[in-house]
Design a protein around this motif. Structure first.
Motif, mmCIF file in Angstrom:
data_model
loop_
_atom_site.group_PDB
_atom_site.id
_atom_site.type_symbol
_atom_site.label_atom_id
_atom_site.label_comp_id
_atom_site.label_asym_id
_atom_site.label_seq_id
_atom_site.Cartn_x
_atom_site.Cartn_y
_atom_site.Cartn_z
ATOM 1 N N THR A 90 0.831 -1.201 0.000
ATOM 2 C CA THR A 90 0.000 0.000 0.000
ATOM 3 C C THR A 90 0.865 1.251 0.000
ATOM 4 O OG1 THR A 90 -1.687 -1.198 1.233
ATOM 5 C CG2 THR A 90 -1.827 1.209 1.234
ATOM 6 N N ARG A 91 1.961 1.196 0.729
ATOM 7 C CA ARG A 91 2.878 2.344 0.799
ATOM 8 C C ARG A 91 3.455 2.646 -0.586
ATOM 9 N NH1 ARG A 91 6.119 4.122 5.066
ATOM 10 N NH2 ARG A 91 7.359 5.918 4.430
ATOM 11 N N LEU A 92 3.841 1.629 -1.318
ATOM 12 C CA LEU A 92 4.362 1.849 -2.661
ATOM 13 C C LEU A 92 3.277 2.375 -3.589
ATOM 14 C CD1 LEU A 92 6.802 -1.098 -3.496
ATOM 15 C CD2 LEU A 92 7.334 1.322 -3.256
ATOM 16 N N ALA A 93 2.074 1.831 -3.469
ATOM 17 C CA ALA A 93 0.977 2.252 -4.343
ATOM 18 C C ALA A 93 0.597 3.711 -4.108
ATOM 19 C CB ALA A 93 -0.232 1.352 -4.138
ATOM 20 N N THR A 94 0.822 4.181 -2.904
ATOM 21 C CA THR A 94 0.475 5.571 -2.571
ATOM 22 C C THR A 94 1.720 6.428 -2.365
ATOM 23 O OG1 THR A 94 0.369 5.011 -0.203
ATOM 24 C CG2 THR A 94 -1.675 4.830 -1.487
ATOM 25 N N LEU A 95 2.827 6.023 -2.991
ATOM 26 C CA LEU A 95 4.096 6.725 -2.789
ATOM 27 C C LEU A 95 3.999 8.208 -3.132
ATOM 28 C CD1 LEU A 95 7.125 6.509 -2.123
ATOM 29 C CD2 LEU A 95 7.527 5.977 -4.534
ATOM 30 N N GLU A 96 3.190 8.529 -4.122
ATOM 31 C CA GLU A 96 3.075 9.918 -4.567
ATOM 32 C C GLU A 96 2.653 10.850 -3.422
ATOM 33 O OE1 GLU A 96 3.852 12.461 -7.684
ATOM 34 O OE2 GLU A 96 4.006 10.271 -7.688
ATOM 35 N N ARG A 97 1.909 10.331 -2.490
ATOM 36 C CA ARG A 97 1.471 11.154 -1.355
ATOM 37 C C ARG A 97 2.640 11.549 -0.458
ATOM 38 N NH1 ARG A 97 -3.647 7.543 0.827
ATOM 39 N NH2 ARG A 97 -4.788 7.411 -1.162
ATOM 40 N N HIS A 98 3.692 10.739 -0.476
ATOM 41 C CA HIS A 98 4.825 10.985 0.419
ATOM 42 C C HIS A 98 5.930 11.798 -0.250
ATOM 43 C CE1 HIS A 98 3.240 8.046 3.341
ATOM 44 N NE2 HIS A 98 2.881 7.345 2.272
ATOM 45 N N LEU A 99 5.798 12.058 -1.552
ATOM 46 C CA LEU A 99 6.845 12.770 -2.272
ATOM 47 C C LEU A 99 6.568 14.265 -2.272
ATOM 48 C CD1 LEU A 99 7.285 10.358 -5.313
ATOM 49 C CD2 LEU A 99 8.760 10.574 -3.313
ATOM 50 N N PRO A 100 7.606 15.090 -2.403
ATOM 51 C CA PRO A 100 7.402 16.540 -2.401
ATOM 52 C C PRO A 100 6.614 17.002 -3.615
ATOM 53 C CG PRO A 100 9.664 15.994 -2.974
ATOM 54 C CD PRO A 100 9.009 14.723 -2.523
ATOM 55 N N GLY A 101 5.798 18.025 -3.444
ATOM 56 C CA GLY A 101 4.975 18.547 -4.527
ATOM 57 C C GLY A 101 5.662 19.651 -5.301
ATOM 58 N N GLY A 102 4.845 20.415 -6.055
ATOM 59 C CA GLY A 102 5.405 21.422 -6.938
ATOM 60 C C GLY A 102 6.086 22.568 -6.223
ATOM 61 N N ASN A 103 5.776 22.797 -4.955
ATOM 62 C CA ASN A 103 6.383 23.903 -4.211
ATOM 63 C C ASN A 103 7.583 23.468 -3.382
ATOM 64 O OD1 ASN A 103 4.409 25.728 -5.142
ATOM 65 N ND2 ASN A 103 2.974 25.036 -3.541
ATOM 66 N N ALA A 104 8.074 22.262 -3.616
ATOM 67 C CA ALA A 104 9.183 21.750 -2.822
ATOM 68 C C ALA A 104 10.467 22.541 -3.091
ATOM 69 C CB ALA A 104 9.418 20.278 -3.141
ATOM 70 N N ARG A 105 11.333 22.536 -2.103
ATOM 71 C CA ARG A 105 12.615 23.225 -2.224
ATOM 72 C C ARG A 105 13.470 22.611 -3.317
ATOM 73 N NH1 ARG A 105 17.475 22.083 0.764
ATOM 74 N NH2 ARG A 105 16.254 20.534 1.899
ATOM 75 N N ARG A 106 14.052 23.462 -4.171
ATOM 76 C CA ARG A 106 14.965 23.010 -5.219
ATOM 77 C C ARG A 106 16.405 23.113 -4.723
ATOM 78 N NH1 ARG A 106 9.969 21.938 -6.907
ATOM 79 N NH2 ARG A 106 9.870 21.515 -9.145
ATOM 80 N N VAL A 107 17.171 22.070 -4.986
ATOM 81 C CA VAL A 107 18.589 22.085 -4.630
ATOM 82 C C VAL A 107 19.393 22.281 -5.901
ATOM 83 C CG1 VAL A 107 20.499 20.790 -3.633
ATOM 84 C CG2 VAL A 107 18.202 20.589 -2.651
ATOM 85 N N ASP A 108 20.188 23.344 -5.956
ATOM 86 C CA ASP A 108 20.975 23.645 -7.151
ATOM 87 C C ASP A 108 22.244 22.815 -7.186
ATOM 88 O OD1 ASP A 108 19.185 25.545 -8.040
ATOM 89 O OD2 ASP A 108 20.127 27.143 -6.855
#
Length: 391
Positions: free
Chosen positions: A32-50
């Motif tokens: 279930t965790r893998l199937a819903t992995l997208e919920r645990h990943l950062p969204g469009g406003n996440a910090r960018r690392v240069d």
């Protein structure tokens, strides 16, 4: 007496693996965790690392970030993440590295996508220790130059708590029991990964657990296309292509030493007389390879050695995987070498087994074909499309 002690200890370890199988069947949270992995990943406003061009990046204990859109070249380990959570790596290119392109050590909840790597000395992606709950997709890795298992295109490494980030990649392999190596990469999905023309394997699984692989292409690697080793369990390879691997061409003195080939003849074409298969199971349990196209590998299509327990090989098309035959070593499309110490790694005594001798191996509806029946690789591909097990 030593052999009996080895087998007795292996039986105890196998009981632990069966207990793990029962746990997985009754606690499906990991799926279930893998199937819903997208919920645990950062969204469009996440910090960018240069990332500076031709630079290196090391992060420890960070969370909720994205690294994307960089090209790295001529450095050591390009991106090293230690104990990081909830991140994405995407649109990254690297070449001519002295180490690995990406190293994840004890990381969790991540996605790696759209990665290209060429001519790294070690693996393009190395996942060490308790790295888990991740998705790896659209990866192209080629021409990794190192000849050892740790230099495979993608490398999954289990270890004991004694291993630190400073040991990666050269010192992270430990010659210990699988029960002592308690930290293991687990619960990951690989999709649309190409690993080709590497001096070692295309993918090397050392003690990995619950890895799902589909639409993988492993071609023209000097060693196996993929090796399930050192206690790897509950992992599946499906709908994939494994071709032209295992010929051990232009073998070097370092490879002779690393792979215990001192007493093996070198053929006139510069390759070792002992070829390796497209798929190898060595000290592995309850794994599956289903619906794959396995063709023209030097040392057979699928082989089990020392300890392969509960493996399912089903609905695979296996074409002309006996081309590595020579007077020194004969090759079949499928082999179970059991307890044989073929290369003398253990002075031809019973090896220190982790899971016991190979048994309970299942073969179902595979199609081994010699090339005289199929006039071209195009005909092979057509036949593969018609086979069940690819959906």
């Amino acid at each position: 007496m030593q052999r009996m002690e080895n087998v007795s200890a292996a039986a105890k370890r196998l009981q632990c693996y069966r207990a793990a199988a029962t746990y997985l069947a009754t606690h499906p949270e990991w799926a279930t965790r893998l199937a819903t992995l997208e919920r645990h990943l950062p969204g469009g406003n996440a910090r960018r690392v240069d990332l500076a061009a031709k630079g290196e990046l090391r992060l420890s204990g960070e969370a909720d970030f994205v690294i994307e859109g960089a090209a790295l070249a001529r450095c050591g380990n390009a991106i090293v993440l230690d104990n990081c959570r909830r991140f994405r790596l995407r649109n990254l290119a690297s070449s001519d590295l002295a180490g690995c392109a990406i190293v994840l050590f004890d990381c969790e909840d991540f996605e790696i996508s759209d990665i290209t790597c060429r001519r790294a000395y070690s693996s393009s992606i190395t996942l060490v220790g308790d790295t888990r709950y991740g998705r790896i997709t659209r990866v192209r890795t080629t021409e990794s130059l190192g000849p050892r298992n740790r230099d495979a295109g993608l490398n999954f490494v289990n270890c004991s708590p004694a291993v630190t980030l400073a040991d990666v990649p050269d010192q992270c392999h430990e010659p210990l029991s699988i029960m002592q190596k308690s930290k293991r990469p687990a619960f990951m999905e690989l999709d649309d990964v190409h690993s080709t023309r590497n001096r070692a394997q295309g993918i090397y699984l050392e003690g990995a657990f619950g890895i799902s692989m589909k639409r993988i292409r492993l071609a023209r690697n000097a060693k196996e296309g993929i090796c399930f080793d050192w206690g790897t369990a509950f992992s599946t390879l499906s709908r994939s292509v494994i071709k032209w691997n295992g010929w051990r061409h232009a073998i070097s003195p370092e490879e002779v030493q690393a792979d215990f080939l001192h007493n093996i003849p070198i053929l006139p074409d510069g390759s070792s007389a002992v070829k390796v298969p497209g798929v190898s199971f060595d000290n592995a349990a309850f794994n599956r390879i289903v619906g794959c196209y396995i063709s023209r590998n030097g040392g057979g299509a699928v082989k089990h050695i020392r300890a392969s327990v509960g493996t399912l090989t089903a609905l695979n098309l296996c074409v002309f995987n006996t081309g590595g035959n020579n007077a020194f070593a004969r090759t079949s499309w499928y082999g179970d070498l059991g307890l044989d110490d073929v290369l003398g790694e253990f002075d031809h005594e019973a090896p220190p087994l982790s899971l016991g001798p190979s048994y309970h191996l299942k073969r179902r509806y595979n199609l081994p074909v010699e090339p005289s029946l199929l006039r071209s690789e195009r005909a092979e591909r057509l036949l593969y499309r018609l086979m069940p097990g690819r959906s």
